[in-house]
Design an enzyme around this catalytic site. Structure first.
Site, PDB file in Angstrom:
ATOM      1  N   GLY A 132       2.290   7.056  -7.461  1.00  0.00           N
ATOM      2  CA  GLY A 132       1.987   8.085  -6.463  1.00  0.00           C
ATOM      3  C   GLY A 132       2.944   8.015  -5.285  1.00  0.00           C
ATOM      4  O   GLY A 132       3.449   6.940  -4.948  1.00  0.00           O
ATOM      5  N   GLY A 163       2.977  -4.527  -2.391  1.00  0.00           N
ATOM      6  CA  GLY A 163       1.986  -3.588  -2.930  1.00  0.00           C
ATOM      7  C   GLY A 163       2.364  -2.128  -2.845  1.00  0.00           C
ATOM      8  O   GLY A 163       1.508  -1.256  -2.940  1.00  0.00           O
ATOM      9  N   THR A 165       7.066  -3.090  -8.577  1.00  0.00           N
ATOM     10  CA  THR A 165       6.971  -3.532  -9.976  1.00  0.00           C
ATOM     11  C   THR A 165       6.733  -2.326 -10.884  1.00  0.00           C
ATOM     12  O   THR A 165       7.329  -2.223 -11.962  1.00  0.00           O
ATOM     13  CB  THR A 165       5.825  -4.555 -10.127  1.00  0.00           C
ATOM     14  OG1 THR A 165       5.981  -5.541  -9.113  1.00  0.00           O
ATOM     15  CG2 THR A 165       5.823  -5.206 -11.482  1.00  0.00           C
ATOM     16  N   LEU A 166       5.883  -1.400 -10.412  1.00  0.00           N
ATOM     17  CA  LEU A 166       5.613  -0.202 -11.221  1.00  0.00           C
ATOM     18  C   LEU A 166       6.908   0.564 -11.462  1.00  0.00           C
ATOM     19  O   LEU A 166       7.149   1.083 -12.553  1.00  0.00           O
ATOM     20  CB  LEU A 166       4.616   0.717 -10.502  1.00  0.00           C
ATOM     21  CG  LEU A 166       3.206   0.187 -10.232  1.00  0.00           C
ATOM     22  CD1 LEU A 166       2.354   1.283  -9.605  1.00  0.00           C
ATOM     23  CD2 LEU A 166       2.554  -0.306 -11.493  1.00  0.00           C
ATOM     24  N   HIS A 219     -17.035  -6.438  24.377  1.00  0.00           N
ATOM     25  CA  HIS A 219     -15.629  -6.626  23.996  1.00  0.00           C
ATOM     26  C   HIS A 219     -15.118  -5.393  23.226  1.00  0.00           C
ATOM     27  O   HIS A 219     -14.083  -4.815  23.580  1.00  0.00           O
ATOM     28  CB  HIS A 219     -15.528  -7.896  23.127  1.00  0.00           C
ATOM     29  CG  HIS A 219     -14.154  -8.242  22.697  1.00  0.00           C
ATOM     30  ND1 HIS A 219     -13.452  -9.295  23.230  1.00  0.00           N
ATOM     31  CD2 HIS A 219     -13.322  -7.677  21.787  1.00  0.00           C
ATOM     32  CE1 HIS A 219     -12.270  -9.353  22.657  1.00  0.00           C
ATOM     33  NE2 HIS A 219     -12.160  -8.386  21.777  1.00  0.00           N
ATOM     34  N   GLU A 220     -15.870  -4.991  22.202  1.00  0.00           N
ATOM     35  CA  GLU A 220     -15.409  -3.848  21.386  1.00  0.00           C
ATOM     36  C   GLU A 220     -15.410  -2.562  22.203  1.00  0.00           C
ATOM     37  O   GLU A 220     -14.524  -1.720  22.048  1.00  0.00           O
ATOM     38  CB  GLU A 220     -16.296  -3.686  20.134  1.00  0.00           C
ATOM     39  CG  GLU A 220     -16.258  -4.867  19.174  1.00  0.00           C
ATOM     40  CD  GLU A 220     -14.856  -5.278  18.758  1.00  0.00           C
ATOM     41  OE1 GLU A 220     -13.961  -4.414  18.725  1.00  0.00           O
ATOM     42  OE2 GLU A 220     -14.637  -6.481  18.501  1.00  0.00           O
TER      43      GLU A 220
HETATM   44  P1  ATP Z   1       4.781  -7.070  -4.440  1.00  0.00           P
HETATM   45  O1  ATP Z   1       5.900  -6.859  -3.477  1.00  0.00           O
HETATM   46  O2  ATP Z   1       3.607  -7.752  -3.802  1.00  0.00           O
HETATM   47  O3  ATP Z   1       5.182  -7.650  -5.745  1.00  0.00           O
HETATM   48  P2  ATP Z   1       4.838  -4.405  -5.505  1.00  0.00           P
HETATM   49  O4  ATP Z   1       5.512  -3.516  -4.499  1.00  0.00           O
HETATM   50  O5  ATP Z   1       5.649  -4.844  -6.672  1.00  0.00           O
HETATM   51  O6  ATP Z   1       4.161  -5.619  -4.766  1.00  0.00           O
HETATM   52  P3  ATP Z   1       3.067  -3.366  -7.466  1.00  0.00           P
HETATM   53  O7  ATP Z   1       2.873  -4.687  -8.142  1.00  0.00           O
HETATM   54  O8  ATP Z   1       3.971  -2.409  -8.120  1.00  0.00           O
HETATM   55  O9  ATP Z   1       3.533  -3.624  -5.983  1.00  0.00           O
HETATM   56  O10 ATP Z   1       1.664  -2.667  -7.221  1.00  0.00           O
HETATM   57  C1  ATP Z   1       0.438  -3.363  -7.313  1.00  0.00           C
HETATM   58  C2  ATP Z   1      -0.663  -2.408  -7.728  1.00  0.00           C
HETATM   59  O11 ATP Z   1      -0.907  -1.470  -6.687  1.00  0.00           O
HETATM   60  C3  ATP Z   1      -0.310  -1.576  -8.934  1.00  0.00           C
HETATM   61  O12 ATP Z   1      -0.719  -2.181 -10.125  1.00  0.00           O
HETATM   62  C4  ATP Z   1      -1.058  -0.272  -8.695  1.00  0.00           C
HETATM   63  O13 ATP Z   1      -2.385  -0.375  -9.144  1.00  0.00           O
HETATM   64  C5  ATP Z   1      -1.090  -0.163  -7.191  1.00  0.00           C
HETATM   65  N1  ATP Z   1       0.009   0.671  -6.658  1.00  0.00           N
HETATM   66  C6  ATP Z   1       0.965   0.270  -5.788  1.00  0.00           C
HETATM   67  N2  ATP Z   1       1.780   1.292  -5.464  1.00  0.00           N
HETATM   68  C7  ATP Z   1       1.353   2.359  -6.156  1.00  0.00           C
HETATM   69  C8  ATP Z   1       1.797   3.711  -6.253  1.00  0.00           C
HETATM   70  N3  ATP Z   1       2.857   4.147  -5.549  1.00  0.00           N
HETATM   71  N4  ATP Z   1       1.113   4.544  -7.071  1.00  0.00           N
HETATM   72  C9  ATP Z   1       0.044   4.113  -7.776  1.00  0.00           C
HETATM   73  N5  ATP Z   1      -0.427   2.847  -7.724  1.00  0.00           N
HETATM   74  C10 ATP Z   1       0.204   1.979  -6.924  1.00  0.00           C
END
Ligand code: ATP
Length: 500
Positions: free
Chosen positions: A73, A113, A117-118, A336-337
């Protein structure tokens, strides 16, 4: 050697030993030596990653299910840049004709995240390549040479897998490349240096005519740490930034992860995308998952808006805890909040979405802010306002108790980071300076001048709202939450009274 040779040796050795013992030979040293060798092999074998019988070298490396760019996404710019670079693999014949050297490495950089990796996995499907992936930390061992041999094995494995699957290209993915590719310091970490050298050697060995063609995709969130040798032309010379998604990207990611979940028709994902400001893809995936868990716990057939809202808090702040706090402590947390909330509302009207007194993660209470416009540049005034919001909690405690508590630790950390940003950006009385150009005392002085002045301004502002503190406190203690709208109507009432 016969396939029974090991069994024959195991059988013959005891016979020889018994025979020697029979001749009154001292066989004790032989037994000790054999035991020592066996123990050594037992310890070293797994560390050296010597494959056990039947296990292919590097078989622990991950092999993912195929995936496409449509399952990622947001990230439109990064996806397009990557696809453009991948044309080098797809149009390899044309590239050869023009004498263009092959693209060897693509570096994906960005926060954790965000889908790096995706992207690498999608790149493998897009180019019809095999995918072999490993994380930088899998190459780290205390034994010199082990990391380097694992790099060699990974490349061998990629070539073997491509041949086996009849594909003419392979993508080797190294996550957290900074672990092995950090700047070499010429001595301290010989093992890391050897691993990095091996990677450079493998990259230099990639040629256009070679089959299978290999492309290395690496990911890091600390590009500045990498050794310049890795980044020079001919190595990782394509850098693609993978950022946190904007609102449109967040909505896209939420929709992807909502596909296999039963959402109620009334759910407004656009609002959730708005409120999940600065969430990474991984956090958005977790948000949808947590919402589904809340719906299941409620015995609901569908996931509703309230489950998604609760899930935002859960991902942002951690799980609700059942810590029992005393009445005095709850009151202090409420003041505080409210201090943070009033300051936030004064500097940006409409900023507060909710003030909550329920403990979550390490926090005993929290203020949830309404989403803001994505912003990349900050003025001095804006940074000062953020500092005053951070200081609001401690100042409120001082106003009502005459002292502060440990509850402001994180707020101070945040305020100090903002002051640091102001100093580094030349927004203080020190002018445009480099940290090395000024003494520690000068930095300390600039720091405390800013913080003291802003604490005073925060106190003056909050004093004018004492009545709002008192009225909001009773609601907060009774209801545990105060919605943004409730809170704003209390502020408006006070304004009306003061102008009447
Ligand atoms: P790191 O730097 O910690 O290795 P990363 O950038 O490689 O993280 P990913 O391992 O690709 O992150 O993503 C982790 C999970 O988060 C994926 O398995 C997916 O479920 C979700 N995710 C992250 N980015 C997206 C995206 N752009 N679209 C859809 N899902 C995503």
């Amino acid at each position: 050697m016969s396939k029974y040779s090991k069994e024959i040796i195991i059988g013959v050795i005891p016979v020889i030993l018994v025979f020697l013992a029979f001749l009154e030979f001292n066989i004790f040293p032989f037994i000790m030596m054999a035991a020592l060798i066996a123990a050594l092999l037992f310890i070293v074998r797994p560390k050296m990653n010597i494959p056990a019988k039947g296990e292919a070298p590097g078989s622990k490396l991950r092999k993912p299910a195929p995936m496409s760019f449509d399952e990622i996404g947001g990230q439109d710019r990064a996806k397009n840049e990557l696809k453009e670079a991948l044309e080098f693999i797809i149009k390899h014949e044309e590239i050869k004709k023009f004498g263009i050297r092959p693209l060897k490495g693509i570096l994906l950089t960005g926060p954790p995240g965000t889908g790096k990796t995706l992207m690498a996995k999608a790149a493998a499907s897009y180019t019809n390549s095999v995918f072999v992936g490993a994380s930088g930390s899998e190459f780290v061992e205390m034994y010199v040479g082990v990391g380097a041999s694992r790099i060699r094995e990974m490349f061998k494995k990629a070539k073997a897998a491509a041949q086996k699957e009849n594909k003419d290209s392979a993508i080797v993915f190294i996550d957290e490349i900074d672990v092995i590719g950090g700047k070499r310091d010429g001595g301290q970490h010989r093992e890391y240096d050897q691993t990095l050298n091996q990677l450079l050697t493998e990259m230099d060995g990639i040629h256009t005519s070679e089959s299978p063609r290999i492309l290395i995709v690496a990911a890091t969130n600390r590009k500045e740490m990498l050794d310049p040798a890795l980044l020079r032309p001919g190595r990782f010379d394509r850098h693609i930034q993978v950022d946190l998604p904007d609102k449109k990207g967040r909505l896209h990611i939420l929709n992807i992860h909502a596909k296999n979940k039963p959402l109620a028709e009334s759910v407004n994902l656009e609002k959730i995308a708005e409120e999940s400001f600065q969430f990474s893809g991984a956090q958005l995936e977790s948000l949808m998952n947590e919402a589904a868990i809340y719906a299941m716990r409620d015995n609901n057939e569908f996931i509703e808006q309230k489950h998604l809202t609760l899930a935002i808090d859960k991902v942002m702040m951690g799980e609700k805890t059942d810590r029992e706090t005393s009445k005095e402590e709850r009151e202090r947390v409420a003041y505080h909040e409210l201090g943070h909330a009033i300051m936030a509302e004064v500097v940006t009207p409409g900023a507060v979405s909710q003030v909550s007194l329920s403990p979550r993660g390490p926090a005993l209470g929290y203020v949830r802010h309404n989403p803001q416009q994505d912003q990349y540049l900050y003025t001095k005034e804006y940074l000062e306002q953020r500092i005053m919001i951070a200081l609001g909690g401690a100042v409120a405690e001082e106003m009502f108790y005459g002292n502060r508590s440990t509850g402001s630790r994180n707020d101070f950390e945040q305020a100090l980071n903002l002051v640091k940003m102001m100093i580094d950006s030349g927004l203080t009385s020190l002018g445009i300076v480099d940290r090395d150009m000024v003494t520690q005392e000068e930095l300390m002085k600039a720091n405390s001048v800013i913080l003291e002045e802003l604490t005073e301004r925060t106190r003056e502002t909050l004093e004018a709202y004492r009545a709002v503190f008192i009225q909001s406190l009773s609601i907060l203690i009774k209801e545990e939450v105060l919605s943004g709208d409730q809170f704003r109507s209390l502020l408006a009432m006070l304004k009306q009274k003061s102008t009447a």
